[in-house]
Design a protein around this motif. Structure first.
Motif, mmCIF file in Angstrom:
data_model
loop_
_atom_site.group_PDB
_atom_site.id
_atom_site.type_symbol
_atom_site.label_atom_id
_atom_site.label_comp_id
_atom_site.label_asym_id
_atom_site.label_seq_id
_atom_site.Cartn_x
_atom_site.Cartn_y
_atom_site.Cartn_z
ATOM 1 N N LYS A 152 10.624 3.680 61.553
ATOM 2 C CA LYS A 152 10.822 2.222 61.524
ATOM 3 C C LYS A 152 12.172 1.850 62.139
ATOM 4 O O LYS A 152 12.278 0.853 62.856
ATOM 5 C CB LYS A 152 10.721 1.708 60.086
ATOM 6 N N ILE A 153 13.187 2.643 61.842
ATOM 7 C CA ILE A 153 14.512 2.394 62.425
ATOM 8 C C ILE A 153 14.451 2.573 63.944
ATOM 9 O O ILE A 153 14.972 1.742 64.701
ATOM 10 C CB ILE A 153 15.568 3.322 61.790
ATOM 11 N N GLU A 154 13.787 3.635 64.404
ATOM 12 C CA GLU A 154 13.636 3.864 65.848
ATOM 13 C C GLU A 154 12.905 2.711 66.516
ATOM 14 O O GLU A 154 13.282 2.273 67.600
ATOM 15 C CB GLU A 154 12.866 5.164 66.094
ATOM 16 N N GLY A 155 11.858 2.238 65.862
ATOM 17 C CA GLY A 155 11.109 1.104 66.399
ATOM 18 C C GLY A 155 11.994 -0.119 66.555
ATOM 19 O O GLY A 155 11.940 -0.822 67.574
ATOM 20 N N TYR A 156 12.819 -0.374 65.546
ATOM 21 C CA TYR A 156 13.749 -1.511 65.619
ATOM 22 C C TYR A 156 14.746 -1.329 66.764
ATOM 23 O O TYR A 156 15.033 -2.270 67.508
ATOM 24 C CB TYR A 156 14.502 -1.688 64.300
ATOM 25 N N LEU A 157 15.281 -0.116 66.930
ATOM 26 C CA LEU A 157 16.254 0.133 67.993
ATOM 27 C C LEU A 157 15.640 -0.059 69.377
ATOM 28 O O LEU A 157 16.315 -0.503 70.303
ATOM 29 C CB LEU A 157 16.836 1.546 67.869
ATOM 30 N N LYS A 158 14.346 0.249 69.513
ATOM 31 C CA LYS A 158 13.680 0.102 70.816
ATOM 32 C C LYS A 158 13.321 -1.346 71.118
ATOM 33 O O LYS A 158 13.427 -1.788 72.250
ATOM 34 C CB LYS A 158 12.420 0.964 70.860
ATOM 35 N N THR A 159 12.873 -2.084 70.099
ATOM 36 C CA THR A 159 12.346 -3.439 70.343
ATOM 37 C C THR A 159 13.275 -4.556 69.877
ATOM 38 O O THR A 159 13.152 -5.690 70.331
ATOM 39 C CB THR A 159 10.999 -3.621 69.622
ATOM 40 N N GLY A 160 14.164 -4.241 68.934
ATOM 41 C CA GLY A 160 15.022 -5.295 68.358
ATOM 42 C C GLY A 160 14.295 -6.141 67.330
ATOM 43 O O GLY A 160 14.822 -7.128 66.835
ATOM 44 N N LYS A 161 13.061 -5.738 66.982
ATOM 45 C CA LYS A 161 12.267 -6.497 66.011
ATOM 46 C C LYS A 161 11.666 -5.544 64.998
ATOM 47 O O LYS A 161 11.280 -4.429 65.330
ATOM 48 C CB LYS A 161 11.124 -7.232 66.716
ATOM 49 N N SER A 162 11.596 -6.017 63.753
ATOM 50 C CA SER A 162 10.970 -5.223 62.701
ATOM 51 C C SER A 162 10.753 -6.098 61.491
ATOM 52 O O SER A 162 11.542 -7.002 61.224
ATOM 53 C CB SER A 162 11.868 -4.041 62.329
ATOM 54 N N GLU A 163 9.684 -5.815 60.759
ATOM 55 C CA GLU A 163 9.457 -6.504 59.482
ATOM 56 C C GLU A 163 10.158 -5.772 58.349
ATOM 57 O O GLU A 163 10.189 -6.255 57.226
ATOM 58 C CB GLU A 163 7.956 -6.587 59.190
ATOM 59 N N TYR A 164 10.683 -4.596 58.649
ATOM 60 C CA TYR A 164 11.251 -3.731 57.622
ATOM 61 C C TYR A 164 12.767 -3.617 57.718
ATOM 62 O O TYR A 164 13.464 -3.498 56.718
ATOM 63 C CB TYR A 164 10.612 -2.339 57.762
ATOM 64 N N VAL A 165 13.317 -3.650 58.946
ATOM 65 C CA VAL A 165 14.727 -3.370 59.217
ATOM 66 C C VAL A 165 15.369 -4.534 59.948
ATOM 67 O O VAL A 165 14.733 -5.168 60.783
ATOM 68 C CB VAL A 165 14.848 -2.098 60.102
ATOM 69 N N SER A 166 16.644 -4.799 59.625
ATOM 70 C CA SER A 166 17.397 -5.840 60.326
ATOM 71 C C SER A 166 18.855 -5.422 60.434
ATOM 72 O O SER A 166 19.316 -4.574 59.675
ATOM 73 C CB SER A 166 17.298 -7.164 59.554
ATOM 74 N N ASN A 167 19.578 -6.028 61.359
ATOM 75 C CA ASN A 167 21.019 -5.775 61.427
ATOM 76 C C ASN A 167 21.794 -6.798 60.614
ATOM 77 O O ASN A 167 23.010 -6.812 60.612
ATOM 78 C CB ASN A 167 21.508 -5.742 62.882
ATOM 79 N N LYS A 168 21.088 -7.658 59.908
ATOM 80 C CA LYS A 168 21.728 -8.664 59.040
ATOM 81 C C LYS A 168 21.779 -8.136 57.617
ATOM 82 O O LYS A 168 20.775 -7.695 57.071
ATOM 83 C CB LYS A 168 20.933 -9.975 59.053
ATOM 84 N N SER A 169 22.951 -8.211 57.021
ATOM 85 C CA SER A 169 23.145 -7.677 55.667
ATOM 86 C C SER A 169 22.413 -8.505 54.634
ATOM 87 O O SER A 169 22.406 -9.733 54.689
ATOM 88 C CB SER A 169 24.637 -7.655 55.332
ATOM 89 N N ASN A 170 21.814 -7.821 53.684
ATOM 90 C CA ASN A 170 21.196 -8.508 52.553
ATOM 91 C C ASN A 170 22.086 -8.398 51.316
ATOM 92 O O ASN A 170 21.693 -8.754 50.224
ATOM 93 C CB ASN A 170 19.812 -7.918 52.271
#
Length: 198
Positions: A152-170
């Protein structure tokens, strides 16, 4: 003459790799540097306790607890550098660091590297021996669940989109909520903090 030229090419190549490795190491060291402001806040808290006439043992315990919360960054740094030893400067890789338990002090951490679809894990934890914490590092087998998170992290790094991962802190730090990532892809290094959003 031919041997001299081959020797020069090898020397240049080794020198270039060493420079790249040193540059990457210095970036990693700066990424995981404990913020001086956080340390100052711990010291300020100790001064307040002294003003309010708390005993020195209590003050030391509270200050140690305050700074121990930041220790995980040192573990991320040392284990990331250890994981780099498992790869060459030409290969792409993904290193993921995270806190592996929710016990606030001291945190246990895990570092996983993915190279060519192979996973290696290194965990840092403390063992209580005769009322003293002893640092331990140990390799571990990466679980299916951890591999899924890394995908999931790799997917986010490739596309910049994810329903699971974000670069915004929660606002959460702890098990599976916050990852510190070092990725190399197509000769480019990326370091990013990622957070679970679901």
């Amino acid at each position: 003459m031919r041997i001299f030229l081959i020797g020069m090419v090898l020397l240049f190549t080794c020198s270039y790799k060493a420079q790249n490795n040193k540059k990457l190491e210095s970036e990693i060291i700066s990424l995981y540097k404990v913020n001086g402001k956080d340390i100052q806040n711990c010291r300020r808290e100790s001064k307040e306790l002294r003003k309010n006439k708390f005993d020195e043992t209590t003050i030391k315990t509270i200050q140690d607890a305050c700074t121990a919360r930041l220790e995980y960054l040192n573990f991320f740094k040392s284990n990331t550098l250890k994981m780099l030893e498992k790869t060459s400067s030409e290969k792409d890789f993904l290193i993921v660091n995270y806190i592996s338990d929710n016990v606030p002090i001291p945190y246990s951490t895990k570092t996983i590297i993915k190279i060519d679809n192979n996973y290696h894990g290194l965990k840092h934890y403390f063992e209580d021996k005769d009322s003293q914490f002893i640092d331990k590092n140990e390799e571990f087998e990466v679980s299916k669940f951890e591999k899924e998170i890394i995908e999931k992290i790799e997917g986010y790094l490739k596309t910049g989109k994810s329903e699971y991962v974000s670069n915004k802190s929660n606002g959460l730090i702890g098990i599976y909520t916050h990852w510190s990532v070092v990725a190399k892809s197509n000769a480019k290094i990326k370091m990013i903090e990622l957070f679970k959003i679901k």
